[in-house]
Design a protein around this motif. Structure first.
Motif, PDB file in Angstrom:
ATOM      1  N   PHE A  22       1.135  -1.382   0.057  1.00 25.93           N
ATOM      2  CA  PHE A  22       0.121   0.002   0.145  1.00 25.93           C
ATOM      3  C   PHE A  22       0.732   1.283   0.150  1.00 25.93           C
ATOM      4  N   SER A  23       1.016   1.850  -1.082  1.00 28.43           N
ATOM      5  CA  SER A  23       2.010   3.031  -1.092  1.00 28.43           C
ATOM      6  C   SER A  23       1.717   4.016  -2.194  1.00 28.43           C
ATOM      7  N   ARG A  24       2.283   5.184  -1.767  1.00 23.66           N
ATOM      8  CA  ARG A  24       2.279   6.297  -2.749  1.00 23.66           C
ATOM      9  C   ARG A  24       3.684   6.762  -3.342  1.00 23.66           C
ATOM     10  N   HIS A  25       4.850   5.726  -2.924  1.00 24.70           N
ATOM     11  CA  HIS A  25       6.093   5.805  -3.584  1.00 24.70           C
ATOM     12  C   HIS A  25       6.178   5.761  -4.891  1.00 24.70           C
ATOM     13  N   SER A  26       7.112   6.277  -5.176  1.00 27.94           N
ATOM     14  CA  SER A  26       7.579   6.342  -6.881  1.00 27.94           C
ATOM     15  C   SER A  26       8.715   5.459  -6.964  1.00 27.94           C
ATOM     16  N   PHE A  27       8.845   4.370  -7.460  1.00 27.60           N
ATOM     17  CA  PHE A  27       9.991   3.399  -7.296  1.00 27.60           C
ATOM     18  C   PHE A  27      10.706   3.789  -8.517  1.00 27.60           C
ATOM     19  N   ALA A  28      12.150   3.626  -8.311  1.00 26.71           N
ATOM     20  CA  ALA A  28      13.126   3.990  -9.182  1.00 26.71           C
ATOM     21  C   ALA A  28      13.173   2.728 -10.082  1.00 26.71           C
ATOM     22  N   PRO A  29      13.594   2.996 -11.352  1.00 32.10           N
ATOM     23  CA  PRO A  29      13.694   1.733 -12.351  1.00 32.10           C
ATOM     24  C   PRO A  29      14.532   0.694 -11.698  1.00 32.10           C
ATOM     25  N   HIS A  30      14.237  -0.522 -11.650  1.00 32.97           N
ATOM     26  CA  HIS A  30      14.852  -1.695 -11.298  1.00 32.97           C
ATOM     27  C   HIS A  30      14.391  -2.825 -11.907  1.00 32.97           C
ATOM     28  N   ALA A  31      14.932  -4.065 -11.599  1.00 31.14           N
ATOM     29  CA  ALA A  31      14.696  -5.250 -12.013  1.00 31.14           C
ATOM     30  C   ALA A  31      14.947  -6.233 -11.126  1.00 31.14           C
ATOM     31  N   HIS A  32      14.048  -7.531 -11.352  1.00 28.23           N
ATOM     32  CA  HIS A  32      13.962  -8.677 -10.342  1.00 28.23           C
ATOM     33  C   HIS A  32      14.501  -9.864 -11.260  1.00 28.23           C
ATOM     34  N   ASP A  33      15.144 -10.890 -10.172  1.00 28.55           N
ATOM     35  CA  ASP A  33      15.410 -12.145 -11.176  1.00 28.55           C
ATOM     36  C   ASP A  33      14.247 -13.053 -11.271  1.00 28.55           C
ATOM     37  N   VAL A  64       5.756  -8.782 -14.693  1.00 26.92           N
ATOM     38  CA  VAL A  64       6.980  -8.401 -14.965  1.00 26.92           C
ATOM     39  C   VAL A  64       7.980  -9.628 -15.014  1.00 26.92           C
ATOM     40  N   ASN A  65       8.675  -9.864 -16.360  1.00 21.62           N
ATOM     41  CA  ASN A  65       9.534 -10.982 -16.474  1.00 21.62           C
ATOM     42  C   ASN A  65      11.035 -10.713 -15.846  1.00 21.62           C
ATOM     43  N   PRO A  66      11.581 -11.801 -15.593  1.00 19.99           N
ATOM     44  CA  PRO A  66      13.004 -11.449 -15.020  1.00 19.99           C
ATOM     45  C   PRO A  66      14.078 -10.742 -15.874  1.00 19.99           C
ATOM     46  N   GLY A  67      14.605  -9.792 -15.182  1.00 23.20           N
ATOM     47  CA  GLY A  67      15.791  -8.935 -15.593  1.00 23.20           C
ATOM     48  C   GLY A  67      14.860  -7.919 -16.353  1.00 23.20           C
ATOM     49  N   GLU A  68      13.648  -7.648 -16.193  1.00 21.47           N
ATOM     50  CA  GLU A  68      12.818  -6.539 -17.303  1.00 21.47           C
ATOM     51  C   GLU A  68      12.791  -5.468 -16.069  1.00 21.47           C
ATOM     52  N   VAL A  69      13.389  -4.208 -16.823  1.00 25.16           N
ATOM     53  CA  VAL A  69      13.694  -2.911 -16.094  1.00 25.16           C
ATOM     54  C   VAL A  69      12.027  -2.243 -15.859  1.00 25.16           C
ATOM     55  N   HIS A  70      11.709  -1.986 -14.862  1.00 28.31           N
ATOM     56  CA  HIS A  70      10.438  -1.286 -14.646  1.00 28.31           C
ATOM     57  C   HIS A  70      10.466  -0.233 -13.539  1.00 28.31           C
ATOM     58  N   GLY A 210      18.526  -1.915 -20.145  1.00 26.83           N
ATOM     59  CA  GLY A 210      17.331  -0.779 -19.825  1.00 26.83           C
ATOM     60  C   GLY A 210      18.176   0.152 -18.921  1.00 26.83           C
ATOM     61  N   LEU A 211      19.092  -0.169 -18.512  1.00 30.15           N
ATOM     62  CA  LEU A 211      19.823   0.369 -17.179  1.00 30.15           C
ATOM     63  C   LEU A 211      21.417   0.809 -17.621  1.00 30.15           C
ATOM     64  N   THR A 212      21.777   1.799 -16.939  1.00 29.10           N
ATOM     65  CA  THR A 212      23.340   2.159 -17.265  1.00 29.10           C
ATOM     66  C   THR A 212      24.202   1.116 -16.388  1.00 29.10           C
ATOM     67  N   PRO A 213      25.396   0.841 -16.604  1.00 30.83           N
ATOM     68  CA  PRO A 213      26.201  -0.052 -15.884  1.00 30.83           C
ATOM     69  C   PRO A 213      26.070   0.317 -14.273  1.00 30.83           C
ATOM     70  N   GLN A 214      26.211   1.456 -14.039  1.00 33.07           N
ATOM     71  CA  GLN A 214      26.232   1.756 -12.697  1.00 33.07           C
ATOM     72  C   GLN A 214      24.700   1.574 -12.001  1.00 33.07           C
ATOM     73  N   ALA A 215      23.727   1.937 -12.511  1.00 29.67           N
ATOM     74  CA  ALA A 215      22.252   1.298 -12.074  1.00 29.67           C
ATOM     75  C   ALA A 215      22.048  -0.265 -12.089  1.00 29.67           C
ATOM     76  N   PHE A 216      22.702  -0.910 -13.011  1.00 30.63           N
ATOM     77  CA  PHE A 216      22.692  -2.372 -13.480  1.00 30.63           C
ATOM     78  C   PHE A 216      23.241  -2.856 -11.897  1.00 30.63           C
ATOM     79  N   LEU A 217      24.579  -2.509 -11.764  1.00 30.76           N
ATOM     80  CA  LEU A 217      25.292  -2.886 -10.624  1.00 30.76           C
ATOM     81  C   LEU A 217      24.552  -2.573  -9.303  1.00 30.76           C
ATOM     82  N   ARG A 218      24.058  -1.306  -9.406  1.00 29.64           N
ATOM     83  CA  ARG A 218      23.306  -1.209  -7.904  1.00 29.64           C
ATOM     84  C   ARG A 218      22.124  -1.995  -7.735  1.00 29.64           C
TER      85      ARG A 218
END
Length: 274
Positions: A22-33, A64-70, A210-218
């Protein structure tokens, strides 16, 4: 105001984890495995997906699919509530391994990021209730609901053209980061691994993930921290294991991806949620 209440729930099936949010948060671009399958309960949700920006309303099934940036943000000022089930790919293979509709389990993807089907929404609701109830009863219904939801939500992935395939050199860069996300690494290091220029690495990783190397590593580090917390590590131990320089850096990255701080996440989970 940006805030979140994200509650992990224990499940009765290995390889599956459940979340109520339950959220009003805006999530940063990320992915799941993992494969993520859920349903909006109230409010509205807008997110980046593989087909661009999409909107979801109550009783829409989202995935969302594994590795898909959202990412994800509320649609308007009101918070939104949703349920999610995350499925490890091996658990998906176990569930569908004997189904003739899916001969290639490595080539599956969800039909669409948002599905508007009252029947599928009802079935997902039944699945979530069975999956998260503590009593070990009605296993046939649980397995049947899971199978029906998966069969109705998945399809074989369309084959990519040769030009869209990730190059072997970019794959080496991604594997380098996945193998040891806690290790300090520079763009020059990754360029040396790939035999490419730093700009080519930057462009290749962004095109592939869909992410820069820095964002992917993060993102890799955030996921490692989450798994460490689930195993019972302290926040300091999780930050060190994941490669964050300190807890404050982990806190910012973790909340950006998951909407809650590592401390709040740790307080909300128990051994049965692993």
């Amino acid at each position: 105001m940006s805030w979140s209440k994200v509650v992990p729930r224990a499940t009765r099936m290995p390889g599956l984890r459940a979340v109520e949010a339950f959220s009003r948060h805006s999530f940063a671009p990320h992915a799941h495995d993992e494969f993520g399958l859920g349903m909006v309960l109230s409010g509205g949700h807008v997110s980046l997906s593989r087909v661009g920006r999409v909107e979801a309303e109550p009783r829409d099934v989202i995935n969302v699919n594994p590795g898909e940036v959202h990412d994800g943000a509320p649609l308007g000022d009101a918070p939104r509530a949703w349920l999610m089930v995350y499925i490890d790919p091996p658990a998906l293979a176990e569930g569908l391994g004997r189904e003739p509709e899916f001969p290639d389990l490595n080539g599956l993807e969800f039909v669409a990021p948002v599905l508007r089907s009252p029947g599928l929404a009802d079935k997902f609701g039944e699945l979530y209730a069975l999956l998260t109830q503590p009593a070990a009863e009605d296993e046939v219904a649980l397995e049947g609901d899971l199978l029906e939801v998966l069969v109705r939500s998945l399809r074989p992935r369309a084959r990519a053209s040769s030009g869209a395939l990730c190059s072997a050199r970019v794959l080496r860069v991604l594997e380098r980061m996945r193998d040891d996300p806690a290790a300090a690494v520079t763009l020059a290091d990754l360029a040396e691994v790939a035999g490419m220029s730093r700009y080519q690495v930057l462009r290749g990783v962004k095109r592939a993930t869909g992410l820069t190397p820095q964002a992917f590593l993060r993102q890799l580090r955030v996921d490692r921290a989450r798994r460490a917390i689930l195993r019972g590590s302290t926040l300091a131990e999780a930050a060190a294991e994941a490669g964050f320089c300190d807890q404050s850096h982990m806190n910012r990255a973790f909340k950006g991806a998951y909407g809650v701080t590592p401390g709040a996440f740790a307080r909300s989970v128990g051994p049965s949620a692993i």
